[in-house]
Design an enzyme around this catalytic site. Structure first.
Site, PDB file in Angstrom:
ATOM      1  N   TRP A  83     -51.234  18.600 -51.936  1.00  0.00           N
ATOM      2  CA  TRP A  83     -50.801  18.308 -53.309  1.00  0.00           C
ATOM      3  C   TRP A  83     -51.401  16.997 -53.777  1.00  0.00           C
ATOM      4  O   TRP A  83     -51.873  16.882 -54.909  1.00  0.00           O
ATOM      5  CB  TRP A  83     -49.277  18.288 -53.418  1.00  0.00           C
ATOM      6  CG  TRP A  83     -48.642  19.618 -53.152  1.00  0.00           C
ATOM      7  CD1 TRP A  83     -47.760  19.910 -52.152  1.00  0.00           C
ATOM      8  CD2 TRP A  83     -48.847  20.849 -53.872  1.00  0.00           C
ATOM      9  NE1 TRP A  83     -47.406  21.241 -52.219  1.00  0.00           N
ATOM     10  CE2 TRP A  83     -48.044  21.836 -53.259  1.00  0.00           C
ATOM     11  CE3 TRP A  83     -49.614  21.193 -54.980  1.00  0.00           C
ATOM     12  CZ2 TRP A  83     -47.999  23.155 -53.710  1.00  0.00           C
ATOM     13  CZ3 TRP A  83     -49.573  22.511 -55.435  1.00  0.00           C
ATOM     14  CH2 TRP A  83     -48.776  23.475 -54.813  1.00  0.00           C
ATOM     15  N   LYS A 143     -37.725  22.614 -55.918  1.00  0.00           N
ATOM     16  CA  LYS A 143     -37.495  22.229 -54.527  1.00  0.00           C
ATOM     17  C   LYS A 143     -36.085  21.673 -54.291  1.00  0.00           C
ATOM     18  O   LYS A 143     -35.515  21.885 -53.256  1.00  0.00           O
ATOM     19  CB  LYS A 143     -38.520  21.188 -54.066  1.00  0.00           C
ATOM     20  CG  LYS A 143     -39.971  21.497 -54.411  1.00  0.00           C
ATOM     21  CD  LYS A 143     -40.610  22.522 -53.487  1.00  0.00           C
ATOM     22  CE  LYS A 143     -41.916  23.086 -54.013  1.00  0.00           C
ATOM     23  NZ  LYS A 143     -42.948  22.135 -54.337  1.00  0.00           N
ATOM     24  N   ASP A 171     -45.431  11.556 -57.196  1.00  0.00           N
ATOM     25  CA  ASP A 171     -45.022  12.964 -57.199  1.00  0.00           C
ATOM     26  C   ASP A 171     -43.850  13.066 -56.233  1.00  0.00           C
ATOM     27  O   ASP A 171     -44.020  12.904 -55.030  1.00  0.00           O
ATOM     28  CB  ASP A 171     -46.208  13.828 -56.746  1.00  0.00           C
ATOM     29  CG  ASP A 171     -45.844  15.318 -56.600  1.00  0.00           C
ATOM     30  OD1 ASP A 171     -44.672  15.672 -56.778  1.00  0.00           O
ATOM     31  OD2 ASP A 171     -46.768  16.100 -56.297  1.00  0.00           O
TER      32      ASP A 171
HETATM   33  C1  LIG Z   1     -44.469  22.252 -54.836  1.00  0.00           C
HETATM   34  C2  LIG Z   1     -45.176  20.989 -55.053  1.00  0.00           C
HETATM   35  C3  LIG Z   1     -46.098  20.812 -56.098  1.00  0.00           C
HETATM   36  C4  LIG Z   1     -46.477  21.937 -57.034  1.00  0.00           C
HETATM   37  O1  LIG Z   1     -45.492  22.151 -57.947  1.00  0.00           O
HETATM   38  P1  LIG Z   1     -45.657  23.219 -59.127  1.00  0.00           P
HETATM   39  O2  LIG Z   1     -44.399  22.998 -59.893  1.00  0.00           O
HETATM   40  O3  LIG Z   1     -45.777  24.563 -58.497  1.00  0.00           O
HETATM   41  O4  LIG Z   1     -46.876  22.858 -59.888  1.00  0.00           O
HETATM   42  C5  LIG Z   1     -46.684  19.579 -56.254  1.00  0.00           C
HETATM   43  N1  LIG Z   1     -46.389  18.559 -55.445  1.00  0.00           N
HETATM   44  C6  LIG Z   1     -45.528  18.693 -54.419  1.00  0.00           C
HETATM   45  C7  LIG Z   1     -45.235  17.515 -53.538  1.00  0.00           C
HETATM   46  C8  LIG Z   1     -44.893  19.902 -54.193  1.00  0.00           C
HETATM   47  O5  LIG Z   1     -44.028  20.046 -53.182  1.00  0.00           O
END
Ligand SMILES: *Cc1c(COP(=O)(O)O)cnc(C)c1O
Length: 356
Positions: free
Chosen positions: A99, A190, A166
Site C-alpha cells: 500500500w 478495516k 494512511d
Molecule cells: C486496505 C488498505 C488500503 C486500500 O484501501 P481501499 O479503500 O481499498 O482503497 C490502503 N492502505 C491500507 C493500509 C490498507 O489496509
C-alpha cells in the site's frame, strides 16, 4: 457453526454495528423509511453526519483547526488526492509495504518522490528505522499499519515536515496524537464500517499552497466547505460508522480498545512463539502489528500449511489464509474481534500440533 471472522478487509464489525445498521435499513428510527431511501440533505441524515463527525473528534481527541471528511474512492484515491493537494515540488515516503508503495507511485505523477527507506528487499518484513526525514520536502508519508505484511508503526513520530499517514487498518486501535499529523486518511472497511466511505482528518492550514488547478471532487477545501456534502455521500456506510463509534465509546473509547488489542495480540504472538510448528515472519517483535498477525509454518512443517488451513477452517476460523505475497496465515484481529475468537484460533493451533 460459529464463525470467527479473521478477514483482513472488509472485515469484522461489532454485532452492535450490524444490528443497528440493519434496523436503520429496514426502518430508520421508526420513521417508516429506510436510511437508504431518504435524502442526504434531510435533517435525519444531517444529524447522522454531524454525530459521526463529532464522534471522530471526541474519540480521537482531534484538536481544533482540523476537519473530518467522509469521502469516496477508498484509501486508494487518497494516494492521489494527497499529492494533488499537498505536493508542490518534492515529498518523502517510507516504503513499508504494497500500500505504501502504491501511494508513492501515485505521488510520482505530481512531483519528485524521495523514498527515504524501504524494506522491500526483505519482502517488507520489518519497519525501517535507519533514516532521517528530509527537511526539503512538502510532507512525509507513512503507512502506520501494513495490513498485508503484519508490521506496524505503533507510535506517533515527530516529523520536521508535515506528516501524512494512511491509517486504513489501525485507526481507532490505539490513541493517536492527531496534532502530530497534517493529514490522516483511511478506508473504513478495516476497523469502522462497510466499504464505501473514506475518512480524512486534515489540518486546515496545510491546504491551499499548491499552484496546480485541482478538480473539484479532488479538492479537500471543497469538501471542507461543503461538510462532505458536495455530492451524495455514502449514507449507509456513514450510518454504520456512527454505530461503530458509539460502540467504541461504550467499550471505554480508544484507550480501552488499545488495551484489549494489545492483550489479544500478545496471547496470539505468544502461541506463535511457543508452538513448535509455527513461527512469525516478522523477526523484530517491536514491528509486529496488533491488528494483522501474520505467521507461517516452520520450514520443516511447510507442507502442512494447507492441512492446517483446512483444519482451522473446519473449526470455524474464517479468513486466515495469508496474503499471496507473504503466504502462511494472517489473523486480522481488529477492534470488533473478541478475545474469545483469538483463543479459539489458539486452540486450533494447539489441537493441530497435537495431532501431527
Ligand atoms: C486496505 C488498505 C488500503 C486500500 O484501501 P481501499 O479503500 O481499498 O482503497 C490502503 N492502505 C491500507 C493500509 C490498507 O489496509
Amino acid at each position: 457453526m460459529k464463525q470467527h471472522n479473521f478477514s483482513a478487509g472488509p472485515s469484522i464489525l461489532s454485532p452492535y454495528t450490524i444490528k443497528k445498521t440493519a434496523e436503520g435499513i429496514l426502518d430508520l428510527d421508526k420513521s417508516g423509511l429506510s436510511i437508504m431511501e431518504i435524502s442526504h440533505r434531510s435533517k435525519e441524515f444531517m444529524a447522522i453526519m454531524d454525530e459521526t463527525r463529532q464522534l471522530f473528534v471526541e474519540l480521537l481527541d482531534i484538536p481544533s483547526g482540523y476537519s473530518v471528511l467522509f469521502l469516496q474512492g477508498g484509501a486508494s484515491l487518497q494516494f492521489c488526492m494527497v499529492p494533488y493537494n499537498l505536493l508542490k515540488k518534492k515529498a518523502a515516503y517510507l516504503d513499508t509495504g504494497s500500500w505504501a508503495n502504491k501511494a508513492l507511485k501515485e505521488a510520482k505523477l505530481f512531483g519528485e518522490v524521495d523514498t527515504v527507506a524501504s524494506s522491500k528487499e526483505a519482502n517488507y518484513s520489518y519497519i525501517p528505522r535507519d533514516y532521517s526525514i528530509p527537511r526539503d520536502v512538502d510532507y512525509f508519508h507513512i503507512t502506520t499499519n501494513n495490513t498485508i505484511y503484519g508490521t506496524e508503526i505503533k507510535e506517533d513520530m515527530d516529523s520536521p515536515v508535515h506528516l501524512v499517514a494512511d491509517m486504513s487498518s489501525d485507526i481507532f486501535s490505539r490513541p493517536v496524537d492527531v496534532s502530530k499529523y497534517a493529514l490522516i486518511y483511511g478506508g473504513a472497511q478495516k476497523n469502522l464500517a462497510p466499504a464505501g466511505v473514506t475518512f480524512v482528518i486534515v489540518k486546515d492550514e496545510v491546504l491551499g499552497h499548491v499552484e496546480r488547478a485541482i478538480p473539484t471532487m479532488l479538492d479537500y477545501r471543497i469538501h471542507i466547505d461543503k461538510e462532505s456534502m458536495f455530492n451524495t455521500p455514502p449514507v449507509v456506510a456513514i450510518y454504520a460508522a456512527m454505530h461503530t463509534l458509539h460502540w467504541y465509546r461504550e467499550q471505554g473509547g480508544v484507550s480501552a480498545m488499545h488495551k484489549l488489542n494489545l492483550d489479544k495480540a500478545a496471547v496470539l504472538y505468544d502461541e506463535i512463539e511457543r508452538n513448535p510448528i509455527f513461527t512469525s515472519n516478522i523477526a523484530n517483535a517491536d514491528d509486529r502489528s496488533i491488528m494483522n498477525v501474520t505467521f507461517v509454518m516452520k520450514e520443516e512443517y511447510k507442507e502442512k500449511e494447507a492441512d492446517f488451513l483446512a483444519f482451522a477452517t473446519a473449526q470455524g476460523m474464517s479468513g486466515i489464509k495469508g496474503h499471496r505475497s507473504v503466504g502462511g496465515f494472517r489473523a486480522s484481529i481488529y477492534n470488533a474481534m473478541p478475545k474469545s475468537s483469538v483463543e479459539a484460533l489458539i486452540g486450533a493451533m494447539r489441537d493441530f500440533q497435537k495431532k501431527l
